[in-house]
Design an enzyme around this catalytic site. Structure first.
Site, PDB file in Angstrom:
ATOM      1  N   SER A  42      40.976  43.085  43.099  1.00 64.02           N
ATOM      2  CA  SER A  42      42.021  43.825  43.726  1.00 64.02           C
ATOM      3  C   SER A  42      43.362  43.749  43.080  1.00 64.02           C
ATOM      4  O   SER A  42      43.698  43.101  42.161  1.00 64.02           O
ATOM      5  CB  SER A  42      42.001  43.143  45.169  1.00 64.02           C
ATOM      6  OG  SER A  42      42.797  41.930  45.101  1.00 64.02           O
ATOM      7  N   LYS A  43      44.271  44.634  43.479  1.00 66.06           N
ATOM      8  CA  LYS A  43      45.811  44.697  42.998  1.00 66.06           C
ATOM      9  C   LYS A  43      46.136  43.215  43.117  1.00 66.06           C
ATOM     10  O   LYS A  43      46.925  42.806  42.252  1.00 66.06           O
ATOM     11  CB  LYS A  43      46.455  45.755  43.909  1.00 66.06           C
ATOM     12  CG  LYS A  43      47.599  46.046  43.373  1.00 66.06           C
ATOM     13  CD  LYS A  43      48.273  46.921  44.052  1.00 66.06           C
ATOM     14  CE  LYS A  43      49.604  46.418  44.668  1.00 66.06           C
ATOM     15  NZ  LYS A  43      50.363  47.155  45.704  1.00 66.06           N
ATOM     16  N   ARG A  44      45.815  42.550  44.292  1.00 66.95           N
ATOM     17  CA  ARG A  44      46.400  41.384  44.588  1.00 66.95           C
ATOM     18  C   ARG A  44      45.829  40.284  43.553  1.00 66.95           C
ATOM     19  O   ARG A  44      46.912  39.341  43.142  1.00 66.95           O
ATOM     20  CB  ARG A  44      46.172  40.765  46.037  1.00 66.95           C
ATOM     21  CG  ARG A  44      47.484  40.739  47.011  1.00 66.95           C
ATOM     22  CD  ARG A  44      47.111  40.574  48.115  1.00 66.95           C
ATOM     23  NE  ARG A  44      46.436  41.827  48.816  1.00 66.95           N
ATOM     24  CZ  ARG A  44      45.382  41.647  49.466  1.00 66.95           C
ATOM     25  NH1 ARG A  44      44.566  40.625  49.549  1.00 66.95           N
ATOM     26  NH2 ARG A  44      44.863  42.733  50.070  1.00 66.95           N
TER      27      ARG A  44
ATOM     28  N   GLU B 222      48.117  40.674  40.819  1.00 67.56           N
ATOM     29  CA  GLU B 222      49.444  40.010  40.656  1.00 67.56           C
ATOM     30  C   GLU B 222      49.268  38.396  40.562  1.00 67.56           C
ATOM     31  O   GLU B 222      50.266  37.777  40.105  1.00 67.56           O
ATOM     32  CB  GLU B 222      49.905  40.456  42.278  1.00 67.56           C
ATOM     33  CG  GLU B 222      50.647  41.634  42.121  1.00 67.56           C
ATOM     34  CD  GLU B 222      50.682  42.524  43.433  1.00 67.56           C
ATOM     35  OE1 GLU B 222      51.085  43.713  43.512  1.00 67.56           O
ATOM     36  OE2 GLU B 222      50.328  41.885  44.482  1.00 67.56           O
TER      37      GLU B 222
END
Ligand code: GLU
Length: 509
Positions: free
Chosen positions: A260-262, A265
């Site tokens: 995921s994008k998370r 990050e």
């Protein structure tokens, strides 16, 4: 002869394009091109509540950056347009009406409040055969009441009437036979109160109207497939249905589940293809492009996430991928994303790439950093000298800024412990020799001659070359890296070499 292969990528323009999304595009594209077919981009924007400004442009830019250019799209047009579902709104109603006539769909008049109340009353409420008769729809109400409601323009949606106790199945090109029990499938909304179709109706109608032969999409869409298969059966016939392939997920590098994008990050790497500026939050999410990936490398690494040709080969050009691609070599299981491996691909592509072409790609990173390049040919030369050490395009800044400007920080702490007057005298003498070369009209000399002059002086001063090379490198570069010292001297020219020696001598005195 079989119909011409036609595939589509059908994103909803709601944000940045995730690695998995681009890989879906890539596999569609490779399959189409391998089979001399056509690749279509269709924008599925029927859910106006999820509209995000800039998202469609972003998708088109990403496809262009990757070299995955559609044959038909909102931008390129084509014989089956429009390619934006919101512009096709008027086309869907007749299919919803046909389903009603055939008894495969029904009107539902429940208000949002009715639905909320039901959700409160029944845990895990689903609008399906178990509960549909307790709701306000054309199956539960009498014909007279329904006619009256319609006559009074009462807002309604049209829902599919999922049959009871049936098995719905499809032959997935990657997964084989996949079947679903209809008792587990809910009565999805097909047409909304504003007359806009939902994704489920629009995807089936458009795949039909656009003559799609193969529909490849992410595995996350598999739970929706029974609704789509039923709609194909009711509207166009199962023999007309495209062949499905649900592509495996790209997984987190650590743990389980979809990347995921998370995760990006959290672990410090990009997950989107290009920078995505979200107008709703004013946040920018970094992309592979801006991180300094080459599109060739990005495409190559994506292809290897879930596919190989059965050999150990890892480096592929787009043409090689097109020639070698086949769906039967796409893995069933998800592929774990490995950022270090992604960087390896980029480094390999940097090594392969023409220095001229690299110069054009590196230049914007230099501009951003405020490094001025006065001579484009010099940049090309420097790129050739340092490219072996670069994984990402910004690495060219760290690896080569000293070619363009004197280092501002000199690692004197690595020189000072062994520094003495003899070494200081040596460098003063070296600066003099180089100055005399300039005076005699020589601005620079081939590295071998500069090295010979250096060694001659070392012998004269009765020192060891080995002890002087590290200080010399640090004076020129600022720290302990870079290509051969005399290659650097040759490249930056004698005038700059002298200035840097003198500056360091001051710091060391
Ligand atoms: N609109 C869907 C999406 O956002 C497309 C799924 C499909 O390809 O059928 O990904």
């Amino acid at each position: 002869m079989d119909a011409k292969v036609r595939v589509r990528f059908a994103p909803s323009p709601t944000g940045g394009l995730h690695l998995g999304g681009v890989r879906t595009v890539l596999f569609n594209y490779l399959f189409a091109k391998h089979n001399n077919g056509e690749f279509i981009l269709r924008i599925e924007d029927t859910d106006q509540t999820r509209f995000v400004s800039g998202a469609e442009q972003y998708i088109q830019d990403t496809l262009a950056w990757c070299g995955l250019v559609p044959d038909e799209s909102p931008l390129h047009g084509g014989p089956y347009g429009p390619y934006r579902q919101s512009e096709r709104k008027a086309m869907y109603k007749e299919y919803a009406d046909k389903l009603i006539e055939q008894g495969n769909a029904y009107y539902a008049f429940d208000t949002p409040e009715d639905l909320d109340a039901k959700r409160k009353e029944i845990p895990n409420f689903q609008y399906s055969l178990t509960h549909r008769m307790g709701m306000k729809n054309s199956l539960s109400l009498s014909k007279e009441v329904v006619d009256e409601l319609l006559k009074n323009n009462t807002p309604y949606v049209i829902r599919i009437k999922v049959p009871e106790n049936e098995e719905v199945s499809l032959e997935d090109v990657i997964r084989g036979h996949v079947s679903f029990d209809t008792n587990m499938v809910d009565d999805k909304v097909l047409l909304k109160a504003d007359g806009m179709p939902t994704y489920h109706l629009a995807v089936v109608v458009d795949d039909h109207l656009m003559k799609i032969t193969h529909a490849f999409r992410g595995e996350e869409w598999l739970p929706s497939a029974p609704v789509h298969v039923l709609l194909w059966k009711y509207l166009f016939g199962l023999d007309k249905m495209p062949k499905w392939a649900h592509l495996p997920l790209i997984l987190k590098p650590d743990g389980n589940g979809k990347l995921s994008k998370r995760d990006g990050e959290r672990l410090g790497f990009p997950v989107f293809a290009m920078d995505w500026f979200d107008p709703n939050t004013n946040n920018t999410t970094i992309g592979f492009k801006e991180r300094g990936f080459l599109p060739e490398a990005f495409v190559n690494l994506l292809a290897m996430l879930g596919w190989n040709d059965g050999t150990d080969k890892e480096m592929y050009t787009m043409d090689e991928l097109i020639a070698g691609f086949s769906l039967d070599r796409v893995h069933k299981g998800g592929a774990k994303f490995d950022y270090e491996k992604a960087k390896w691909f980029n480094a390999e592509w940097i090594k392969k790439m023409d220095n001229d072409k690299l110069a054009g790609l590196v230049q914007p990173f230099f501009d951003k950093e405020g490094i001025e390049v006065h001579d484009p040919a010099y940049l090309v030369k420097v790129i050739g000298l340092v490219k072996e050490r670069c994984h990402l395009l910004p690495d060219f800044i760290t690896q080569s800024s000293f070619y363009f400007k004197a280092p501002t920080e000199i690692d004197t702490s690595s020189i000072a412990p062994k520094w003495d007057a003899k070494k200081s005298d040596f460098f003063k003498a070296l600066a003099k020799i180089y100055s005399s070369k300039i005076a005699s009209g020589i601005i620079t000399e081939p590295a071998v001659e500069l090295e010979a002059a250096f060694k001659e002086l070392v012998a004269k001063h009765e020192l060891k070359a080995g002890e002087l090379m590290l200080p010399f490198r640090i004076m020129l570069v600022g720290s302990k890296f870079g290509p051969g010292v005399f290659e650097i001297v040759e490249a930056i020219a004698l005038k700059n070499t002298i200035e840097r020696i003198e500056y360091s001598l001051q710091l060391l005195s």
